[in-house]
Design a protein around this motif. Structure first.
Motif, PDB file in Angstrom:
ATOM      1  N   MET A  74       0.799  -1.219   0.000  1.00  0.00           N
ATOM      2  CA  MET A  74       0.000   0.000   0.000  1.00  0.00           C
ATOM      3  C   MET A  74       0.839   1.280   0.000  1.00  0.00           C
ATOM      4  SD  MET A  74      -2.983  -1.093  -0.344  1.00  0.00           S
ATOM      5  CE  MET A  74      -3.510   0.609  -0.463  1.00  0.00           C
ATOM      6  N   VAL A  75       2.130   1.189   0.259  1.00  0.00           N
ATOM      7  CA  VAL A  75       2.957   2.393   0.370  1.00  0.00           C
ATOM      8  C   VAL A  75       2.968   3.194  -0.934  1.00  0.00           C
ATOM      9  CG1 VAL A  75       5.335   3.221   0.575  1.00  0.00           C
ATOM     10  CG2 VAL A  75       4.428   1.665   2.278  1.00  0.00           C
ATOM     11  N   VAL A  76       3.197   2.521  -2.064  1.00  0.00           N
ATOM     12  CA  VAL A  76       3.257   3.246  -3.342  1.00  0.00           C
ATOM     13  C   VAL A  76       1.918   3.916  -3.675  1.00  0.00           C
ATOM     14  CG1 VAL A  76       3.587   3.034  -5.837  1.00  0.00           C
ATOM     15  CG2 VAL A  76       5.186   1.930  -4.275  1.00  0.00           C
ATOM     16  N   PRO A  77       0.780   3.216  -3.652  1.00  0.00           N
ATOM     17  CA  PRO A  77      -0.495   3.888  -3.949  1.00  0.00           C
ATOM     18  C   PRO A  77      -0.820   5.045  -2.991  1.00  0.00           C
ATOM     19  CG  PRO A  77      -0.776   1.508  -3.999  1.00  0.00           C
ATOM     20  CD  PRO A  77       0.581   1.768  -3.435  1.00  0.00           C
ATOM     21  N   VAL A  78      -0.435   4.897  -1.728  1.00  0.00           N
ATOM     22  CA  VAL A  78      -0.784   5.917  -0.740  1.00  0.00           C
ATOM     23  C   VAL A  78       0.152   7.130  -0.803  1.00  0.00           C
ATOM     24  CG1 VAL A  78      -0.860   6.404   1.753  1.00  0.00           C
ATOM     25  CG2 VAL A  78      -1.956   4.355   0.850  1.00  0.00           C
ATOM     26  N   LEU A  79       1.423   6.924  -1.088  1.00  0.00           N
ATOM     27  CA  LEU A  79       2.392   8.021  -1.031  1.00  0.00           C
ATOM     28  C   LEU A  79       2.713   8.660  -2.383  1.00  0.00           C
ATOM     29  CD1 LEU A  79       5.108   6.836   1.546  1.00  0.00           C
ATOM     30  CD2 LEU A  79       3.019   8.145   1.951  1.00  0.00           C
ATOM     31  N   SER A  80       2.531   7.941  -3.482  1.00  0.00           N
ATOM     32  CA  SER A  80       3.061   8.411  -4.770  1.00  0.00           C
ATOM     33  C   SER A  80       2.514   9.772  -5.200  1.00  0.00           C
ATOM     34  CB  SER A  80       2.799   7.373  -5.862  1.00  0.00           C
ATOM     35  OG  SER A  80       1.418   7.143  -6.016  1.00  0.00           O
ATOM     36  N   HIS A  81       1.258  10.091  -4.865  1.00  0.00           N
ATOM     37  CA  HIS A  81       0.695  11.385  -5.264  1.00  0.00           C
ATOM     38  C   HIS A  81       0.900  12.464  -4.209  1.00  0.00           C
ATOM     39  CE1 HIS A  81      -2.319   9.414  -2.814  1.00  0.00           C
ATOM     40  NE2 HIS A  81      -3.012  10.527  -2.705  1.00  0.00           N
ATOM     41  N   ARG A  82       1.502  12.095  -3.087  1.00  0.00           N
ATOM     42  CA  ARG A  82       1.709  13.060  -2.002  1.00  0.00           C
ATOM     43  C   ARG A  82       3.127  13.627  -1.969  1.00  0.00           C
ATOM     44  NH1 ARG A  82      -2.167   9.456   0.668  1.00  0.00           N
ATOM     45  NH2 ARG A  82      -3.802  10.737   1.644  1.00  0.00           N
ATOM     46  N   LEU A  83       4.055  12.986  -2.637  1.00  0.00           N
ATOM     47  CA  LEU A  83       5.454  13.394  -2.571  1.00  0.00           C
ATOM     48  C   LEU A  83       5.832  14.259  -3.772  1.00  0.00           C
ATOM     49  CD1 LEU A  83       7.113  10.010  -1.486  1.00  0.00           C
ATOM     50  CD2 LEU A  83       6.047  11.770  -0.053  1.00  0.00           C
ATOM     51  N   ILE A  84       6.693  15.250  -3.520  1.00  0.00           N
ATOM     52  CA  ILE A  84       7.234  16.089  -4.594  1.00  0.00           C
ATOM     53  C   ILE A  84       8.752  15.953  -4.580  1.00  0.00           C
ATOM     54  CG2 ILE A  84       7.460  18.427  -5.509  1.00  0.00           C
ATOM     55  CD1 ILE A  84       4.853  19.136  -4.156  1.00  0.00           C
ATOM     56  N   LEU A  85       9.310  15.514  -5.703  1.00  0.00           N
ATOM     57  CA  LEU A  85      10.754  15.329  -5.785  1.00  0.00           C
ATOM     58  C   LEU A  85      11.465  16.666  -5.984  1.00  0.00           C
ATOM     59  CD1 LEU A  85      11.141  12.177  -8.083  1.00  0.00           C
ATOM     60  CD2 LEU A  85      10.975  12.279  -5.592  1.00  0.00           C
ATOM     61  N   ARG A  86      12.716  16.713  -5.595  1.00  0.00           N
ATOM     62  CA  ARG A  86      13.537  17.887  -5.868  1.00  0.00           C
ATOM     63  C   ARG A  86      13.782  17.974  -7.375  1.00  0.00           C
ATOM     64  NH1 ARG A  86      15.429  20.167  -1.313  1.00  0.00           N
ATOM     65  NH2 ARG A  86      15.378  18.896   0.587  1.00  0.00           N
ATOM     66  N   PRO A  87      13.773  19.178  -7.929  1.00  0.00           N
ATOM     67  CA  PRO A  87      13.895  19.333  -9.395  1.00  0.00           C
ATOM     68  C   PRO A  87      15.127  18.655  -9.991  1.00  0.00           C
ATOM     69  CG  PRO A  87      13.288  21.418  -8.359  1.00  0.00           C
ATOM     70  CD  PRO A  87      13.585  20.461  -7.260  1.00  0.00           C
ATOM     71  N   GLU A  88      16.254  18.713  -9.269  1.00  0.00           N
ATOM     72  CA  GLU A  88      17.472  18.132  -9.828  1.00  0.00           C
ATOM     73  C   GLU A  88      17.370  16.618 -10.001  1.00  0.00           C
ATOM     74  OE1 GLU A  88      18.378  19.131  -5.388  1.00  0.00           O
ATOM     75  OE2 GLU A  88      17.186  19.900  -7.061  1.00  0.00           O
ATOM     76  N   TYR A  89      16.579  15.967  -9.138  1.00  0.00           N
ATOM     77  CA  TYR A  89      16.403  14.521  -9.259  1.00  0.00           C
ATOM     78  C   TYR A  89      15.394  14.187 -10.358  1.00  0.00           C
ATOM     79  CZ  TYR A  89      19.091  13.910  -4.984  1.00  0.00           C
ATOM     80  OH  TYR A  89      20.100  13.908  -4.053  1.00  0.00           O
ATOM     81  N   GLU A  90      14.387  15.062 -10.525  1.00  0.00           N
ATOM     82  CA  GLU A  90      13.434  14.848 -11.612  1.00  0.00           C
ATOM     83  C   GLU A  90      14.116  14.974 -12.973  1.00  0.00           C
ATOM     84  OE1 GLU A  90       8.905  15.810 -10.718  1.00  0.00           O
ATOM     85  OE2 GLU A  90      10.148  17.604 -10.524  1.00  0.00           O
ATOM     86  N   ILE A  91      15.027  15.925 -13.077  1.00  0.00           N
ATOM     87  CA  ILE A  91      15.763  16.117 -14.327  1.00  0.00           C
ATOM     88  C   ILE A  91      16.570  14.871 -14.675  1.00  0.00           C
ATOM     89  CG2 ILE A  91      17.633  17.445 -15.417  1.00  0.00           C
ATOM     90  CD1 ILE A  91      16.624  19.885 -13.840  1.00  0.00           C
ATOM     91  N   GLU A  92      17.066  14.200 -13.647  1.00  0.00           N
ATOM     92  CA  GLU A  92      17.847  12.981 -13.863  1.00  0.00           C
ATOM     93  C   GLU A  92      16.975  11.790 -14.243  1.00  0.00           C
ATOM     94  OE1 GLU A  92      20.143  12.279 -10.381  1.00  0.00           O
ATOM     95  OE2 GLU A  92      21.373  14.090 -10.594  1.00  0.00           O
ATOM     96  N   GLY A  93      15.657  11.973 -14.207  1.00  0.00           N
ATOM     97  CA  GLY A  93      14.745  10.900 -14.599  1.00  0.00           C
ATOM     98  C   GLY A  93      14.278  10.017 -13.455  1.00  0.00           C
ATOM     99  N   LEU A  94      14.583  10.415 -12.218  1.00  0.00           N
ATOM    100  CA  LEU A  94      14.140   9.628 -11.062  1.00  0.00           C
ATOM    101  C   LEU A  94      12.632   9.777 -10.883  1.00  0.00           C
ATOM    102  CD1 LEU A  94      15.480   7.921  -8.762  1.00  0.00           C
ATOM    103  CD2 LEU A  94      15.352   9.974  -7.345  1.00  0.00           C
ATOM    104  N   THR A  95      11.953   8.680 -10.574  1.00  0.00           N
ATOM    105  CA  THR A  95      10.510   8.715 -10.368  1.00  0.00           C
ATOM    106  C   THR A  95      10.170   8.586  -8.884  1.00  0.00           C
ATOM    107  OG1 THR A  95      10.205   6.320 -10.581  1.00  0.00           O
ATOM    108  CG2 THR A  95      10.155   7.630 -12.607  1.00  0.00           C
TER     109      THR A  95
END
Length: 320
Positions: free
Chosen positions: A283-304
């Motif tokens: 349940m961790v992924v369904p519950v947390l995935s829409h609540r977390l915001i990644l740091r921009p530098e990690y998003e640029i690297e393609g991290l999900t």
């Protein structure tokens, strides 16, 4: 028959009957039932044509509930979903013309296409199960559940959901394409004039529980045991999301509550009367995935977000 046995039998009947229409999405149905039986709402993301609308209609039929659908568009106004007062010239008084939120299961299709004002009108309905029309409050169904869909491949002309509204959704359901065998089964059903939509419209499935029984089953979920160390495990996971190096905004206390409730329902769906660490991990992924915001530098690297959550799970020790 004990209350727990009644709960398991009811859940099995719901899943079996729903599976006659919804082919190859067993895990998705489980997550949808988690939202219903926790008295919460679900954000559903997936490309068009993968049975999002059909799933909601089928669940409503199987569980003895009503269902409505709203197609969200940029010109949709709050009154279009909540309703309005209309003057009755014959009786010389105002009568309420109820909107589609006066239902049990509501499919909010492409919710991110509506402007913020309309999204906010739905927010009160989700949080309080109450609608305010011309300063007068009206109660919604105790089974009111919103399944809000988003299209992950079309962002032009959309209004991203505010973080506060995302947090109102217990979980996010990612609906992918069916497996090859399931898609073949769907194709064969079409050839035999047994399309899922036709079967639903022809009343080929039955209601296995009633509207009133949903409240009874929700109380029976409280009988499921969850050990103190598992609650602590959940708290550690959520708190780690607030300090993880790749996360800009972590999950709030509502996520902790959501994990506790959803893990208990998921355990019952698996046929157990107690919660295990694997239930929580699921349940961790369904519950947390829409609540977390990644740091921009990690998003640029393609991290999900999903990858980050899996890293977090490896960092938190599992109770024995």
């Amino acid at each position: 028959m004990s209350e727990l046995e009644n709960l398991k039998n009811s859940l099995n009947s719901i899943k079996e009957e729903t599976g006659k229409i919804i082919i190859g999405h067993g895990e998705i149905i489980d997550l949808a039932l988690v939202a219903v039986f926790t008295g919460s709402h679900a954000l559903v993301e997936g490309v068009p044509g993968i049975a999002k609308t059909l799933m909601v209609r089928t669940l409503a039929k199987v569980m003895g509930c009503d269902a409505q659908r709203i197609q969200f568009t940029p010109d949709l106004m709050p009154a279009d979903i909540t309703g309005t007062n209309v003057y009755n010239m014959h009786d010389r008084k105002f009568d309420i013309l109820k909107g589609p939120v006066f239902t049990d299961f509501l499919l909010a299709d492409e919710i991110n296409r509506a402007p913020a004002k309309t999204q906010s009108a739905l927010l009160q309905c989700m949080q309080e199960r109450t609608v305010t029309i011309d300063r007068e409050s009206h109660r919604l169904s105790p089974n009111f559940t919103v399944f809000a869909t988003q299209n992950p491949i079309e962002y032009e002309g959309t209004y991203p959901l505010p973080e506060a509204q995302k947090d109102r959704f217990l979980l996010k359901i990612d609906m992918g394409y069916p497996e090859e065998n399931d898609e073949k089964q769907l194709a064969m059903m079409m050839l035999n004039d047994q399309a899922p939509e036709k079967l639903l419209e022809a009343d080929e499935i039955k209601s296995v529980i009633s509207f009133e029984e949903i409240a009874i089953l929700r109380k029976e979920f409280q009988l499921l045991k969850i050990k103190d160390e598992l609650v602590e495990y959940i708290i550690k996971i959520v708190r780690l999301s607030r300090t993880h190096s790749s996360i800009l905004v972590g999950a709030g206390p509502r996520a902790t509550q959501a994990l506790v409730m959803s893990s208990r329902v998921y355990a019952a769906l698996a046929g157990r009367d107690f919660v295990t660490p694997d239930d929580i991990k699921t349940m961790v992924v369904p519950v947390l995935s829409h609540r977390l915001i990644l740091r921009p530098e990690y998003e640029i690297e393609g991290l999900t977000v999903q990858e980050v959550i899996k890293e977090m799970l490896q960092e938190v020790s599992v109770p024995k």
